[in-house]
Design an enzyme around this catalytic site. Structure first.
Site, PDB file in Angstrom:
ATOM      1  N   ALA A 120       0.810  -1.219   0.000  1.00 46.40           N
ATOM      2  CA  ALA A 120       0.000   0.000   0.000  1.00 46.40           C
ATOM      3  C   ALA A 120       0.845   1.272   0.000  1.00 46.40           C
ATOM      4  O   ALA A 120       0.432   2.288  -0.561  1.00 46.40           O
ATOM      5  CB  ALA A 120      -0.954   0.002   1.193  1.00 46.40           C
ATOM      6  N   THR A 121       2.026   1.232   0.620  1.00 45.45           N
ATOM      7  CA  THR A 121       2.878   2.432   0.617  1.00 45.45           C
ATOM      8  C   THR A 121       3.264   2.815  -0.805  1.00 45.45           C
ATOM      9  O   THR A 121       3.172   3.982  -1.198  1.00 45.45           O
ATOM     10  CB  THR A 121       4.137   2.202   1.479  1.00 45.45           C
ATOM     11  OG1 THR A 121       3.754   2.126   2.850  1.00 45.45           O
ATOM     12  CG2 THR A 121       5.132   3.340   1.306  1.00 45.45           C
ATOM     13  N   GLN A 228      -6.727  -0.911   5.237  1.00 42.36           N
ATOM     14  CA  GLN A 228      -7.369  -1.427   6.447  1.00 42.36           C
ATOM     15  C   GLN A 228      -8.842  -1.790   6.215  1.00 42.36           C
ATOM     16  O   GLN A 228      -9.521  -2.189   7.163  1.00 42.36           O
ATOM     17  CB  GLN A 228      -7.277  -0.381   7.564  1.00 42.36           C
ATOM     18  CG  GLN A 228      -5.879  -0.022   7.987  1.00 42.36           C
ATOM     19  CD  GLN A 228      -5.188  -1.134   8.782  1.00 42.36           C
ATOM     20  OE1 GLN A 228      -5.809  -2.095   9.198  1.00 42.36           O
ATOM     21  NE2 GLN A 228      -3.892  -0.986   8.992  1.00 42.36           N
ATOM     22  N   HIS A 250      -0.530  -8.037   3.174  1.00 39.23           N
ATOM     23  CA  HIS A 250      -0.334  -8.572   4.527  1.00 39.23           C
ATOM     24  C   HIS A 250      -1.365  -8.072   5.530  1.00 39.23           C
ATOM     25  O   HIS A 250      -1.349  -8.488   6.691  1.00 39.23           O
ATOM     26  CB  HIS A 250       1.090  -8.285   5.024  1.00 39.23           C
ATOM     27  CG  HIS A 250       1.351  -6.871   5.426  1.00 39.23           C
ATOM     28  ND1 HIS A 250       1.386  -6.469   6.743  1.00 39.23           N
ATOM     29  CD2 HIS A 250       1.602  -5.760   4.699  1.00 39.23           C
ATOM     30  CE1 HIS A 250       1.647  -5.177   6.800  1.00 39.23           C
ATOM     31  NE2 HIS A 250       1.779  -4.725   5.574  1.00 39.23           N
ATOM     32  N   CYS A 374       4.070   2.078  11.831  1.00 38.67           N
ATOM     33  CA  CYS A 374       5.020   2.872  11.051  1.00 38.67           C
ATOM     34  C   CYS A 374       5.581   4.059  11.827  1.00 38.67           C
ATOM     35  O   CYS A 374       6.574   4.650  11.431  1.00 38.67           O
ATOM     36  CB  CYS A 374       4.345   3.376   9.776  1.00 38.67           C
ATOM     37  SG  CYS A 374       3.714   2.038   8.759  1.00 38.67           S
TER      38      CYS A 374
END
Length: 450
Positions: A120-121, A228, A250, A374
């Site tokens: 996602a980053t 999420q 993940h 994070c």
């Protein structure tokens, strides 16, 4: 002449000595580091029972069915999916395209709209920087919120340094945005609105469908970080009018190191790629697609789609059990975020007059966190909690409980029991708690430094 020779030899010998000392020092550092790692591994081996896992927003354990799907592509079917001249490549490509469809089906998309990424980053970076840079000649304004994931906020700061204008929308005390305020901030120069679906720290669910329709009516692209949310709540990108969506493997019981970016084809969204090379993934994300990872990711999405309703009901029951038991036994506990518009598996509670880090250390046999994985290395209070107006004391006393597919009722009860026990113990040690019990209003006290 003799003096010069002696001097030269002295310099040479000193260099050798210095070199040896440097080498010896480096060797000593390496030895100490190895000893530390050895001690750490031995300590881990000593613990026969590992902590209970209650941090499902940080990551999820891989579903065994996902591992079963991946293993053949780790050993037997190892071809490069982009090799078009032999069977090894063909079978890997077939598996890759099957995974692409599994991801697309979960969010109601066309498989051709799915771009595989490392997570996602990367998907967030591609969306925000890609759209902003592609349309910069006509539009140079981006809108996001103050409670986004750090990778979204940092991407926006990079764009600000490049000359783009970025609006960071505040949120209300319940963590939700004000739609009227968003509408007022959209201008003819706005190219993109980026607002996450479910917050990773407090679990609030933004009104994504309403935001999507508003952006479509204003001819502005809409990106949402749904890491999420995907696989946990029903999602349809067409009903929501979402143009770009970031997904992580993940977070849905799949492998780490893989994710996806949904990029709408009609109306078409154009993005400038961040990395260039062989032109894989429609030229948007060059690089060999890792077949075992995307196969696992696809399997995780298929399982999530099949079990979404059951998982959601079960997580809701466990979450309600945890919250009700804690709040019935401990006074002065605050739930952060809207109590209704939320994903139930992410619970953020603030325990007044208790330091969050102290509580985490006391609950060492339960794996919890005080916020986003994070940013958990920082001692600063959560910027998300500060954005919703939480007092600094309460922001420092927050704990995030994550409940997921494999959480049991017994684990919830054990966590609740330990939490109640440790909060009471820590409060008994707190002079602030003692003052409150005596009826003293802490806000009326003027503290002085010595």
């Amino acid at each position: 002449m003799m003096n010069r020779i002696i001097s030269s030899k002295l310099v040479d010998s000193m260099c050798v000595i210095s070199s040896r000392r440097l080498s010896f020092a480096q060797s000593a550092v390496n030895t100490v580091q190895k000893q530390k790692e050895l001690i750490k591994s031995r300590e881990l081996e000593k613990d026969e029972l590992r902590p209970l896992y209650m941090d499902f927003q940080a990551t999820t354990p891989m579903d065994p069915r996902v591992l079963d799907a991946m293993l053949p592509y780790q050993v037997n079917y190892y071809g490069n999916p982009h090799s078009r001249t032999h069977a090894y490549g063909w079978e890997s490509e077939t598996a890759m395209e099957k995974a692409r469809k599994q991801v697309a089906d979960l969010i109601g998309a066309d498989p051709r709209e799915i771009v595989f990424t490392s997570g996602a980053t990367e998907s967030n970076n591609m969306s925000i920087k890609g759209v902003a840079r592609f349309y910069k000649a006509k539009k140079n304004h981006i809108i996001t919120t103050q409670t986004e994931h750090k990778c979204v906020l940092d991407s926006c700061r990079i764009l600000e340094a490049e000359g783009f204008e970025v609006t960071y929308l505040p949120v209300k005390n319940n963590g939700l945005i004000d739609l009227k305020q968003l509408q007022e901030r959209i201008s003819p120069h706005t190219s993109l609105v980026s607002i996450m679906t479910v917050n990773n720290e407090i679990g609030v669910k933004q009104p994504i469908e309403e935001i999507g329709h508003l952006c479509r009516s204003k001819n502005v692209f809409f990106h949402t970080d749904a890491a999420q949310a995907v696989g946990k709540i029903p999602i349809n990108v067409n009903d929501w009018k979402v143009d770009l969506m970031s997904i992580s493997g993940h977070k849905i019981y799949g492998p780490k190191g893989v994710g996806a970016l949904y990029v709408r084809r009609r109306p078409r969204v154009r993005i400038e790629p961040l990395q260039n090379g062989g032109g894989q993934e429609r030229g948007l994300r060059s690089g060999t697609v890792p077949t075992p990872l995307v196969v696992g990711f696809g399997a995780a999405c298929e399982i999530a789609q099949q079990e979404l309703e059951y998982d959601h009901k079960r997580v809701t029951v466990l979450a309600n059990r945890l919250v009700q038991k804690i709040m019935s036994e401990i006074p002065d506990v605050v739930m952060n975020g809207d109590p209704e518009q939320r994903y139930p598996g992410c619970i953020n509670l603030s325990f007044a007059y208790v330091e969050g880090e102290s509580l985490l250390m006391a609950l060492k046999d339960v794996a919890l966190s005080s916020g986003s994985a994070c940013t958990s290395a920082s001692l600063e209070p959560s910027y998300v909690l500060r954005a919703i107006g939480a007092d600094e004391d309460l922001a420092h006393s927050s704990i995030r409980f994550g409940i997921g597919r494999f959480t049991t009722e017994e684990e919830v009860d054990y966590t609740v029991e330990k939490c109640i026990q440790q909060v009471k113990r820590l409060r008994e040690m707190s002079p602030l708690w003692e003052m409150v019990q005596e009826g003293i209003d802490l806000k009326s006290i003027k503290w002085t430094q010595h």
